[in-house]
Design a protein around this motif. Structure first.
Motif, PDB file in Angstrom:
ATOM      1  N   VAL A 161       0.920  -1.124   0.097  1.00 34.30           N
ATOM      2  CA  VAL A 161       0.122   0.145   0.021  1.00 34.30           C
ATOM      3  C   VAL A 161       0.894   1.289   0.145  1.00 34.30           C
ATOM      4  N   PHE A 162       0.736   2.134  -1.088  1.00 27.94           N
ATOM      5  CA  PHE A 162       1.557   3.252  -1.059  1.00 27.94           C
ATOM      6  C   PHE A 162       0.483   4.304  -0.367  1.00 27.94           C
ATOM      7  N   LEU A 163       1.056   4.958   0.518  1.00 19.54           N
ATOM      8  CA  LEU A 163      -0.012   5.799   1.484  1.00 19.54           C
ATOM      9  C   LEU A 163       0.787   7.328   1.233  1.00 19.54           C
ATOM     10  N   GLY A 164      -0.020   8.185   0.764  1.00 17.39           N
ATOM     11  CA  GLY A 164       0.487   9.532   0.301  1.00 17.39           C
ATOM     12  C   GLY A 164      -0.056  10.495   1.524  1.00 17.39           C
ATOM     13  N   VAL A 165       0.853  11.189   1.940  1.00 20.63           N
ATOM     14  CA  VAL A 165       0.535  12.095   2.950  1.00 20.63           C
ATOM     15  C   VAL A 165       0.124  13.393   2.527  1.00 20.63           C
ATOM     16  N   ALA A 166      -1.346  13.723   2.386  1.00 17.85           N
ATOM     17  CA  ALA A 166      -1.897  14.883   1.833  1.00 17.85           C
ATOM     18  C   ALA A 166      -1.501  16.023   2.690  1.00 17.85           C
ATOM     19  N   THR A 167      -1.495  17.173   1.529  1.00 18.02           N
ATOM     20  CA  THR A 167      -1.584  17.490   0.226  1.00 18.02           C
ATOM     21  C   THR A 167      -0.177  17.257  -0.409  1.00 18.02           C
ATOM     22  N   GLY A 168       0.815  17.397   0.143  1.00 14.87           N
ATOM     23  CA  GLY A 168       2.098  17.827  -0.222  1.00 14.87           C
ATOM     24  C   GLY A 168       2.742  16.705  -1.229  1.00 14.87           C
ATOM     25  N   ALA A 169       2.151  15.461  -0.765  1.00 22.45           N
ATOM     26  CA  ALA A 169       2.975  14.404  -1.682  1.00 22.45           C
ATOM     27  C   ALA A 169       2.377  13.880  -2.777  1.00 22.45           C
ATOM     28  N   PHE A 170       1.019  14.425  -3.153  1.00 25.19           N
ATOM     29  CA  PHE A 170       0.587  14.028  -4.429  1.00 25.19           C
ATOM     30  C   PHE A 170       1.202  13.847  -5.539  1.00 25.19           C
ATOM     31  N   LEU A 171       2.110  14.666  -6.157  1.00 21.70           N
ATOM     32  CA  LEU A 171       2.774  14.740  -7.283  1.00 21.70           C
ATOM     33  C   LEU A 171       3.905  13.887  -7.291  1.00 21.70           C
TER      34      LEU A 171
END
Length: 201
Positions: A38-48
């Motif tokens: 599972v790749f868990l992005g820390v919103a919102t800074g990491a989305f790109l």
């Protein structure tokens, strides 16, 4: 608002190559797993960064997001992060890779890793675009056989921004990481100058 570029830190090509290299490292570690990580992005800074990263991966995976706030309206962590948006996927028994834009004090990751371990993750790794070890206040520990993947290490600057973190909607279209001179923004004193790091794509 016009963006005055003081200097380019890493070009689009340098960023692309480094993201590809990180993806290769992750692929070597996770491609043979029976259960997709599972790749868990820390919103919102990491989305790109997360979007660019997973484009380079060719094995099955799942993506979700979590929001952990420790900055409020400023650029200094208040040291007391809280999870304001939890992930929706059941991660019990799964390998989780937390994708961050910037790791500095470690407070947010310490909170997130404990949260994910409590949810039963079998391992927790961290993948950060930028690591600032000199700013570390809390030494977080990864779970299981988790690893720490980092793109770049710190650049001397007063504040950093990637794809909108700490600032609302001031983005330049130059596809590289830049230090931008920002005048009179919410996180600076009135009519003063701040510096930030910006991710462009």
């Amino acid at each position: 608002m016009e963006c005055d570029i003081e200097r380019v830190l890493w070009s689009q090509d340098q960023i692309s190559r480094r993201v590809s290299d990180i993806a290769s490292e992750i692929s070597a570690d996770f491609h043979a797993l029976s259960s997709p990580p599972v790749f868990l992005g820390v919103a919102t800074g990491a989305f790109l960064f997360l979007a660019d990263l997973v484009r380079h991966l060719s094995f099955p995976l799942t993506v979700d997001f979590v929001r952990a706030q420790s900055y409020g309206s400023g650029t200094e962590s208040n040291g007391a992060p809280s999870i304001s948006l939890d992930l929706k996927i059941d991660i019990k028994g799964k390998h989780v890779i937390v994708v961050e834009d910037i790791v500095d004090t470690g407070n947010t990751l310490f909170c997130l890793i404990a949260h994910l371990e409590a949810k039963g993750a079998s391992s927790v790794s961290v993948c950060a675009f930028l690591d600032k070890p000199s700013r570390r206040k809390v030494q977080f520990e990864l779970v299981g056989k988790g690893k720490f993947y980092r793109g770049f290490e710190e650049v001397k600057s007063s504040a950093y921004l990637i794809s909108g973190k700490h600032l609302e909607a001031y983005l330049c279209e130059t596809p590289c990481v830049q230090i931008i001179l920002l005048w009179g923004m919410a996180w600076t004193s009135q009519n003063s100058t701040g510096t930030c790091l910006m991710w462009g794509s």
